[in-house]
Design an enzyme around this catalytic site. Structure first.
Site, PDB file in Angstrom:
ATOM      1  N   MET A   1       0.838  -1.202   0.000  1.00 55.82           N
ATOM      2  CA  MET A   1       0.000   0.000   0.000  1.00 55.82           C
ATOM      3  C   MET A   1       0.873   1.253   0.000  1.00 55.82           C
ATOM      4  SD  MET A   1      -3.371  -1.001   2.129  1.00 55.82           S
ATOM      5  CE  MET A   1      -2.695  -0.782   3.746  1.00 55.82           C
TER       6      MET A   1
ATOM      7  N   LEU B   1       6.746   3.183   1.351  1.00 55.26           N
ATOM      8  CA  LEU B   1       7.644   2.035   1.470  1.00 55.26           C
ATOM      9  C   LEU B   1       8.787   2.305   2.443  1.00 55.26           C
ATOM     10  CD1 LEU B   1       7.807   1.029  -2.298  1.00 55.26           C
ATOM     11  CD2 LEU B   1       6.241   0.213  -0.518  1.00 55.26           C
TER      12      LEU B   1
ATOM     13  N   HIS C   1       9.314  -3.296   3.544  1.00 51.97           N
ATOM     14  CA  HIS C   1       8.829  -3.566   2.177  1.00 51.97           C
ATOM     15  C   HIS C   1      10.000  -3.906   1.254  1.00 51.97           C
ATOM     16  CE1 HIS C   1       5.672  -0.540   3.534  1.00 51.97           C
ATOM     17  NE2 HIS C   1       4.918  -1.554   3.178  1.00 51.97           N
TER      18      HIS C   1
ATOM     19  N   GLN D   1     -10.365  -2.793   2.522  1.00 54.00           N
ATOM     20  CA  GLN D   1      -9.831  -3.397   3.742  1.00 54.00           C
ATOM     21  C   GLN D   1      -9.794  -2.429   4.916  1.00 54.00           C
ATOM     22  OE1 GLN D   1      -5.983  -4.243   1.731  1.00 54.00           O
ATOM     23  NE2 GLN D   1      -5.061  -3.739   3.697  1.00 54.00           N
TER      24      GLN D   1
ATOM     25  N   GLY E   1       4.801 -10.060   4.289  1.00 53.59           N
ATOM     26  CA  GLY E   1       5.538  -9.928   5.543  1.00 53.59           C
ATOM     27  C   GLY E   1       4.856 -10.673   6.674  1.00 53.59           C
TER      28      GLY E   1
ATOM     29  N   SER F   1       6.602  -0.127  10.130  1.00 55.75           N
ATOM     30  CA  SER F   1       5.238  -0.039   9.610  1.00 55.75           C
ATOM     31  C   SER F   1       5.025   1.368   9.070  1.00 55.75           C
ATOM     32  CB  SER F   1       4.240  -0.298  10.748  1.00 55.75           C
ATOM     33  OG  SER F   1       2.954   0.135  10.364  1.00 55.75           O
TER      34      SER F   1
HETATM   35  P1  AMP Z   1       1.505  -2.837   3.488  1.00 57.82           P
HETATM   36  O1  AMP Z   1       1.994  -1.803   2.524  1.00 57.82           O
HETATM   37  O2  AMP Z   1       1.488  -2.395   4.908  1.00 57.82           O
HETATM   38  O3  AMP Z   1       0.253  -3.509   3.025  1.00 57.82           O
HETATM   39  O4  AMP Z   1       2.629  -3.963   3.441  1.00 57.82           O
HETATM   40  C1  AMP Z   1       2.995  -4.590   2.239  1.00 57.82           C
HETATM   41  C2  AMP Z   1       3.727  -5.850   2.571  1.00 57.82           C
HETATM   42  O5  AMP Z   1       4.905  -5.532   3.319  1.00 57.82           O
HETATM   43  C3  AMP Z   1       2.890  -6.795   3.439  1.00 57.82           C
HETATM   44  O6  AMP Z   1       3.099  -8.127   3.004  1.00 57.82           O
HETATM   45  C4  AMP Z   1       3.445  -6.552   4.810  1.00 57.82           C
HETATM   46  O7  AMP Z   1       3.299  -7.672   5.674  1.00 57.82           O
HETATM   47  C5  AMP Z   1       4.915  -6.316   4.496  1.00 57.82           C
HETATM   48  N1  AMP Z   1       5.553  -5.608   5.597  1.00 57.82           N
HETATM   49  C6  AMP Z   1       5.112  -4.470   6.210  1.00 57.82           C
HETATM   50  N2  AMP Z   1       5.929  -4.137   7.229  1.00 57.82           N
HETATM   51  C7  AMP Z   1       6.903  -5.095   7.271  1.00 57.82           C
HETATM   52  C8  AMP Z   1       8.033  -5.321   8.116  1.00 57.82           C
HETATM   53  N3  AMP Z   1       8.334  -4.511   9.120  1.00 57.82           N
HETATM   54  N4  AMP Z   1       8.816  -6.390   7.840  1.00 57.82           N
HETATM   55  C9  AMP Z   1       8.517  -7.234   6.827  1.00 57.82           C
HETATM   56  N5  AMP Z   1       7.472  -7.075   5.999  1.00 57.82           N
HETATM   57  C10 AMP Z   1       6.670  -6.028   6.217  1.00 57.82           C
END
Ligand code: AMP
Length: 283
Positions: free
Chosen positions: A31, A34, A38, A62, A148, A186
């Site tokens: 999303m 980054l 990510h 979501q 992740g 995050s």
């Molecule tokens: P998001 O943009 O939050 O939807 O995350 C995109 C992907 O990155 C998802 O598969 C998350 O689980 C992964 N992700 C987010 N934060 C982390 C982190 N700290 N370590 C590893 N993967 C992550």
């Protein structure tokens, strides 16, 4: 010579470029906003595939809370620069109407997993995730996709739908990347006030303590109680949930000494921002 990264906004442009790619395609759905977490997924995808496709889409279905959706950080030009430097082949950045045109009326449900834990806290969240990921898989047609393990329940939801719908994609769960003080990276961390940012590592500290407590033979109920007290010692943490579950199924555990791998899942708000963390532990 470094090939130029393709940036596409429409499904038709995505499909047209995808059709020109041969070899193994790795996919990382995101999303945006980054961070190094990510980028670790992108790096792992690059090592294992011939081409990496990343999507950046803040998926409205979501989000239960319109304010959370509106305030979700958006940093597209920074994101694109990071992805280009990481050797990504194509980035898909659709608008909402491209993914959910008028009349769209089909959802993907994984009811058992989607209604427990974070799904109970955020009704409809995993339905939105399962639906958008299925749509993205059908458009991108990746051989492998990285998710992740920070979003542990999400990985299980995706594995479930891939199994049940016979989708030809291998799902890889990637370990959580953390800041030096232990806080799981995050995009939401950007919204924490300095005081809340300083308080938030209580979650990862609790996971570390819990690992030692479990090895000392604590049963699930006693462990969750101890973890709750530990996190509540931080006044800025508004603890939402502490759950110790079977690591493969997320089923609840009998209150007996642990023999199988378990996962400790935490959720807490800091100044209204919901943060989650987890760790797989053994007794
Ligand atoms: P998001 O943009 O939050 O939807 O995350 C995109 C992907 O990155 C998802 O598969 C998350 O689980 C992964 N992700 C987010 N934060 C982390 C982190 N700290 N370590 C590893 N993967 C992550």
């Amino acid at each position: 010579m470094l090939a130029l990264m393709k940036i596409v906004e429409t499904k038709s442009a995505l499909k047209a470029h995808r059709a020109t790619l041969s070899g193994r395609v790795g996919f990382v759905p995101t999303m945006g906003a980054l961070h190094a977490g990510h980028m670790a997924l992108v790096e792992a995808a690059r090592e294992a595939s011939d081409h990496v496709i990343v999507s950046i889409f803040v998926n409205p279905t979501q989000f239960g809370n319109p304010e959370d959706l509106e305030k979700y950080p958006r940093e597209l030009s920074d994101d694109l620069a990071k992805l280009e430097a990481a050797g990504v082949e194509m980035v898909f950045t659709p608008k909402s109407a491209e993914m959910y045109p008028a009349g769209a009326d089909t959802y993907v449900e994984t009811p058992r997993l989607a209604t427990m834990l974070m799904g109970a806290l955020r009704p409809g969240h995993f339905r939105g995730v399962a639906t958008i990921v299925t749509k993205l898989f059908n458009l991108v047609r990746p051989d492998m996709a990285w998710f992740g393990l920070k979003d542990y329940q999400q990985v299980l939801v995706i594995q479930q739908l891939v199994r049940d719908l016979e989708l030809p994609v291998e799902i890889i769960g990637h370990p959580t990347l953390r800041d030096p003080d232990g806080l799981a990276m995050s995009s939401r961390n950007l919204r924490l006030t300095p005081a809340d940012r300083a308080a938030a590592p209580i979650l990862s500290k609790a996971l570390q303590e819990a690992s030692a407590w479990l090895k000392a033979g604590l049963t699930p109920d006693a462990l969750c109680e101890k973890v709750t007290t530990f996190i509540q010692s931080e006044p800025r943490a508004n603890l939402k949930s502490v759950d110790l579950r079977n690591a493969e199924t997320l089923d609840a555990l009998p209150d007996e000494p642990i023999t199988q791998p378990v996962v400790l899942l935490l959720a807490a708000e800091f100044g209204g921002i919901l943060l989650i963390d987890n760790a797989v532990l053994s007794g």
